[in-house]
Design a protein around this motif. Structure first.
Motif, PDB file in Angstrom:
ATOM      1  N   HIS A  22     -11.384  -1.383   6.975  1.00 33.31           N
ATOM      2  CA  HIS A  22     -11.001  -1.101   5.585  1.00 33.31           C
ATOM      3  C   HIS A  22     -10.679  -2.434   4.902  1.00 33.31           C
ATOM      4  CE1 HIS A  22      -9.204   2.257   8.145  1.00 33.31           C
ATOM      5  NE2 HIS A  22     -10.110   2.899   7.445  1.00 33.31           N
ATOM      6  N   PHE A  40      -9.366  -5.093   2.588  1.00 40.52           N
ATOM      7  CA  PHE A  40      -8.175  -4.739   1.820  1.00 40.52           C
ATOM      8  C   PHE A  40      -7.910  -5.640   0.622  1.00 40.52           C
ATOM      9  CE2 PHE A  40      -3.668  -4.469   0.893  1.00 40.52           C
ATOM     10  CZ  PHE A  40      -3.503  -3.085   0.883  1.00 40.52           C
ATOM     11  N   ALA A  48      -4.534   0.089   6.590  1.00 37.79           N
ATOM     12  CA  ALA A  48      -5.893  -0.471   6.590  1.00 37.79           C
ATOM     13  C   ALA A  48      -6.116  -1.269   7.876  1.00 37.79           C
ATOM     14  CB  ALA A  48      -6.089  -1.371   5.381  1.00 37.79           C
ATOM     15  N   TYR A  77      -8.619   6.438  -0.041  1.00 33.08           N
ATOM     16  CA  TYR A  77      -8.681   7.211   1.210  1.00 33.08           C
ATOM     17  C   TYR A  77      -8.712   8.697   0.880  1.00 33.08           C
ATOM     18  CZ  TYR A  77      -6.868   2.773   3.106  1.00 33.08           C
ATOM     19  OH  TYR A  77      -6.683   1.455   3.442  1.00 33.08           O
ATOM     20  N   SER A 107       0.811  -1.221   0.000  1.00 28.61           N
ATOM     21  CA  SER A 107       0.000   0.000   0.000  1.00 28.61           C
ATOM     22  C   SER A 107       0.843   1.269   0.000  1.00 28.61           C
ATOM     23  CB  SER A 107      -0.894  -0.010   1.243  1.00 28.61           C
ATOM     24  OG  SER A 107      -0.087  -0.148   2.411  1.00 28.61           O
ATOM     25  N   ASN A 150      -8.561   0.273  -2.459  1.00 31.55           N
ATOM     26  CA  ASN A 150      -8.642   0.991  -1.186  1.00 31.55           C
ATOM     27  C   ASN A 150      -8.339   2.465  -1.395  1.00 31.55           C
ATOM     28  OD1 ASN A 150      -8.102  -1.927  -0.364  1.00 31.55           O
ATOM     29  ND2 ASN A 150      -8.682  -0.960   1.555  1.00 31.55           N
ATOM     30  N   THR A 181      -3.979   0.850  -3.638  1.00 37.80           N
ATOM     31  CA  THR A 181      -4.492   1.908  -2.763  1.00 37.80           C
ATOM     32  C   THR A 181      -4.258   3.271  -3.403  1.00 37.80           C
ATOM     33  OG1 THR A 181      -2.501   2.483  -1.489  1.00 37.80           O
ATOM     34  CG2 THR A 181      -3.734   0.549  -0.757  1.00 37.80           C
TER      35      THR A 181
END
Ligand code: NAD
Length: 519
Positions: free
Chosen positions: A486, A488, A481, A473, A322, A471, A449
């Protein structure tokens, strides 16, 4: 009756008692350095003369343990043991299976710092990163135990049909090959293994070559709860030998893999080939790499954005799938954000993380990673402008230390903007406007992400629709996460989007059986 799931809290290392407890755990793990570990197949412990060492990446002369160099024959043996154990384990009740996870969670919580200390030594995590990794492992046990109990009670999901009594069962698949990476050596390995077990499968677990000690510690935790022999088999050895055999064997019913794109794609192809004597189509759950981006527009809180970029890029030395390895900044704020990112980056400490909780970045995992990342730094120097880092760090211990490194004015087509480096290297890129930033962000083969820093509702809604990542944000970093909060997993070449830690994850380890009895 179980309390509702909530994530494990993190340790506050500014408290002297927590610091001392962690130092004691480091000493305990050190006191076991150099031991030899067997393969565990069914109820047998197989000790081999042929071993490989798990070393401390901050000081590779320190050997955490010697692990058996298993062969394809050992993989076959383990798969046979798992096949035998499946005959009975598949019928253990969901409640009984869930209890193993709950007991493992309780025990890991009691020995939390011991697991985290092993992460400090085996993979070079900072104390905070190690603590979060162990907390996540505990969360997986607690969460999947509850999810299994929910799944076991699925009849109400059907539409009533009075002439018949209906039943929907999520039954296990069979024998699973569990092939985790080293970077969340506790959490990901624990999550993949426990999900397979709680759904009634038996497994052969093969930890990554760089982190077999964590694999051993997790497996031992389950055996200590008196898990029946053969339900969790443990083998170590080269991925391309032992792992490859686990993928190819006709006894394997499913593969759960987390790792690099190239290995994942190879597994996908091999698992698809039906072997002589194989009675099923293998299921492959594959979670792979990322080239994750943090976007910043001119309406954003730029200080918050710069902090988020630095934390996303350099936490655990950038060795997270991520990790935000691209900062995509709209032109009008590019200079200001980059300047702040560089100055924050220059405050990060690099060193042996065993020294204390103050050390932010430890070593990268091994010589191969070190060489690869240094190679990308050389490429980056051709492709962009080196703004900070990039130098060689010499230490007496010959640890694999690389400074946090930032390149500016990187073009979207550059290799350091397209390829996963998996190290502390950040590419800063200029976008004409927000549309252009989104286009650049979506312009890799990955989709794991992403983060957007903006105060514009309209743009956040646009990103919600168009930023193609598993993912996403807003106004926070793109790492970190939490289980149950969250779910994943990523799109495209980031994998099969299994959504670990989410309400659908366990379904991947089951097959549904619909039963109707005419009354
Ligand atoms: P890797 O692909 O080198 O190894 C992963 C596992 O595969 C190891 O256990 C290894 O022994 C095994 N393996 C290697 N060759 C094999 C083969 N031919 N057949 C079967 N198994 C084989 O990856 P790594 O270096 O351990 O982990 C880093 C990678 O993992 C990065 O690309 C990262 O982005 C990715 N990752 C992804 C996620 C996610 O959820 N998407 C999470 C963590 C890490």
């Amino acid at each position: 009756m179980l309390p509702a799931y909530s994530p494990e809290s993190y340790t506050d290392f500014s408290q002297p008692t927590a610091r001392r407890a962690f130092e004691d755990a480091l000493a305990l793990v050190r006191s076991r350095f150099g031991q030899r570990y067997p393969l565990v197949v069914g109820d047998q412990r197989i000790v081999l003369d042929d071993t490989f060492a798990s070393v401390n990446p901050a000081n590779p002369s320190e050997v955490l343990g010697y692990f058996a160099n298993g062969t394809a024959e050992h993989a076959d043996q383990a798969l046979r043991a798992a096949t035998d154990a499946f005959r009975t384990w598949q019928y253990a009740s969901a409640q009984e299976r869930a209890r193993y996870l709950l007991r493992a969670a309780a025990e890991m919580r009691r020995r939390k710092h011991e697991f985290s200390a092993a992460l400090v030594y085996e993979v070079g995590k900072s104390w905070a990163e190690a603590d979060a990794d162990t907390a996540e492992a505990i969360d997986f046990f607690e969460y999947y135990a509850r999810q299994m109990l929910r799944l076991a009670d699925s009849d109400h999901l059907l539409t009533a049909y009075p002439p018949e009594q209906l039943n929907l069962q999520y039954i296990p698949l069979g024998v699973g090959a569990i092939i985790p990476p080293w970077n969340f050596a506790n959490a990901i390995l624990s999550g993949m293994t426990s999900a397979a077990l709680v759904t009634g499968n038996t497994v052969v677990l093969k930890p990554a070559e760089q982190s077999p000690l964590l694999g051993w510690m997790v497996a031992e935790l389950f055996w200590e709860q008196h898990l029946p022999a053969g339900v969790l088999n443990f083998i170590t050895g080269p991925g391309e030998v032992v792992g490859a055999r686990m993928v190819e064997s006709p006894l394997t019913r499913f593969v759960s893999f987390t790792g690099s794109r190239s290995v994942g794609v190879g597994i996908y192809e091999k698992a698809a080939r039906v072997q002589p004597g194989q009675k099923w189509l293998k299921r492959a759950i594959l979670e792979m790499g990322g080239k994750d981006a943090v976007l910043v527009d001119e309406t954003a809180d730029l200080e918050l954005a710069a902090q988020g970029i630095v934390a996303s890029a350099f936490g655990f030395q950038g060795q997270k799938c991520s990790a935000g390895s691209r900062a995509i900044l709209v032109d009008s704020v590019y200079e200001r954000v980059v300047e702040r990112v560089v100055s924050l980056t220059q405050t990060l400490s690099v060193g042996s993380t065993a020294a204390g909780p103050e050390v932010y970045m430890g070593p990268v995992i091994d010589q191969e990673a070190y060489d690869k990342i240094r190679g990308y730094i050389e490429i980056g120097a051709q492709e962009g402008k080196l703004l900070t880092g990039g130098h060689v760090i010499e230490t007496e211990t010959n640890g694999y230390f690389i400074p946090p490194t930032v390149f500016g004015d990187v073009l979207e087509t550059a290799r350091i903007a397209q390829e996963e480096i998996f190290g502390p290297v950040l590419a800063c890129m200029r976008a004409r406007d927000f549309d252009d930033a989104l286009r650049i962000a979506n312009g890799t083969e990955y989709g794991l992400t992403g983060a957007v820093y903006s105060r514009s509702r309209e743009r956040l809604e646009q990103a919600r629709r168009e930023f193609h990542v598993g993912n996403l944000y807003f106004n926070r970093k793109c790492t970190g996460a939490l289980v149950g909060i969250h779910p994943f997993g990523g799109f495209n070449m980031s994998g099969t989007d299994s959504k670990a830690g989410g309400p659908d994850y366990l379904l991947l380890f089951t097959q549904a059986k619909s039963i109707a009895e005419r009354l």
